[in-house]
Design an enzyme around this catalytic site. Structure first.
Site, PDB file in Angstrom:
ATOM      1  CD  GLU A 193     -12.528  -1.660   2.055  1.00  0.00           C
ATOM      2  OE1 GLU A 193     -11.005  -1.598   2.179  1.00  0.00           O
ATOM      3  OE2 GLU A 193     -12.343  -1.601   3.261  1.00  0.00           O
ATOM      4  CG  ASP A 200      -2.583  -0.194   1.088  1.00  0.00           C
ATOM      5  OD1 ASP A 200      -2.292  -0.214  -0.382  1.00  0.00           O
ATOM      6  OD2 ASP A 200      -3.173  -0.590   2.102  1.00  0.00           O
TER       7      ASP A 200
HETATM    8  O1  KIV Z   1      -4.642  -2.058   4.122  1.00  0.00           O
HETATM    9  C1  KIV Z   1      -5.705  -2.899   4.046  1.00  0.00           C
HETATM   10  O2  KIV Z   1      -5.197  -3.261   4.471  1.00  0.00           O
HETATM   11  C2  KIV Z   1      -6.997  -3.470   2.331  1.00  0.00           C
HETATM   12  C3  KIV Z   1      -7.194  -3.731   2.461  1.00  0.00           C
HETATM   13  C4  KIV Z   1      -8.274  -3.886   3.137  1.00  0.00           C
HETATM   14  C5  KIV Z   1      -7.357  -4.205   0.921  1.00  0.00           C
HETATM   15  O3  KIV Z   1      -6.138  -1.916   1.707  1.00  0.00           O
END
Ligand code: KIV
Length: 275
Positions: A182, A83
């Site tokens: 989501e 991320d």
């Molecule tokens: O940060 C995370 O774990 C996510 C998932 C929930 C898709 O973005």
């Protein structure tokens, strides 16, 4: 078999579901690899599950790099997605490319994930041009919690559903290889999945997505501060851990641990010479 962007696209074509779980450390990553998970997401959800923040807003690039690099050392065949944290890509296309590059070079990710649709299409295009695969994330995007006014299912009105479809098309056109949906009604997620050539990964988006992702502490029953409706607890690892901790306390207190087999030996002769 090594999971790559090509195997994930192939899985969509063949209708073979993609399995993704979040992960933030080396030893859990090794277990996921042994179990045969396709894809790991080092999610900024580590802000909640690992660091104890209320949301993902405070998570930094250093946090993401630190945990992604740890996970990368535990896997070989799993495809690793990391991320991009809040404000590491929203600020400019330049920041987005530089920070995506850091997650690849220092975190050893195979792909970066960022939240947003039409509004982040220029960032996605630039990151992809730098040969970095991108996973988009639309619908309930936790980094926008303050703008949404809470965790709310997205796309429920006609206008909101049309906006979500436009977002899905925009991220695909910008070059994203995958998209997380989501908190989206199942029928809308199914429609988006059918419209796109790239795989959709659902979380709270029904069974028709091309794959599923869950936060691993949620699916193991380890994180019970809040359990969303879309979570299935596949195990009660939290209870198992708590019982083991209690057993340890009791064993230390009653002297049954450490036992003979856990101790190191020394010759009595040497001990006697010490007095
Ligand atoms: O940060 C995370 O774990 C996510 C998932 C929930 C898709 O973005």
């Amino acid at each position: 078999m090594k999971n790559t962007v090509n195997t994930l696209l192939q899985q969509k074509k063949e209708g073979k579901k993609i399995t993704m779980l979040t992960c933030y450390d080396y030893s859990t990553a090794k277990l996921m690899e042994e179990a045969g998970v396709n894809t790991i997401l080092v999610g900024d959800s580590l802000g909640n599950t690992i660091l104890g923040y209320e949301d993902t807003i405070q998570v930094t690039m250093e946090d993401m790099i630190h945990h992604c690099a740890a996970v990368s050392r535990g896997i070989h065949d799993i495809f690793l997605v990391c991320d991009m944290p809040f404000m590491s890509y929203q600020t400019s296309v330049y920041d987005a490319v530089v920070n995506a590059g850091r997650l690849m070079k220092e975190g050893h990710a195979n792909m970066v994930k960022l939240e947003g649709g039409v509004e982040v299409a220029p960032q996605i295009e630039a990151i992809v041009k730098a040969s970095i695969p991108v996973c988009a994330h639309i619908g309930l995007t936790p980094q926008s919690i303050n703008a949404f006014g809470g965790f709310k299912v997205q796309g429920k009105t006609e206008a909101a559903a049309k906006k979500l479809i436009a977002d899905a098309q925009a991220v695909q056109a910008a070059g994203a290889t995958m998209v997380v949906l989501e908190g989206v009604p199942a029928k809308l997620a199914a429609k988006i999945t059918e419209m796109l050539d790239i795989p959709t990964i659902g979380i709270g988006a029904g069974a028709e997505c091309d794959g599923q992702v869950l936060v691993y502490q949620d699916m193991l029953g380890m994180f019970t501060d809040y359990v969303p409706k879309f979570v299935r607890q596949f195990s009660s690892v939290g209870e198992i851990m708590k019982n083991a901790f209690k057993d340890y306390i009791e064993s230390v207190q009653n002297g049954s641990f450490p036992a003979e087999e856990h101790t190191y030996k020394i010759d009595d002769d040497i001990i006697e010479k010490l007095y």
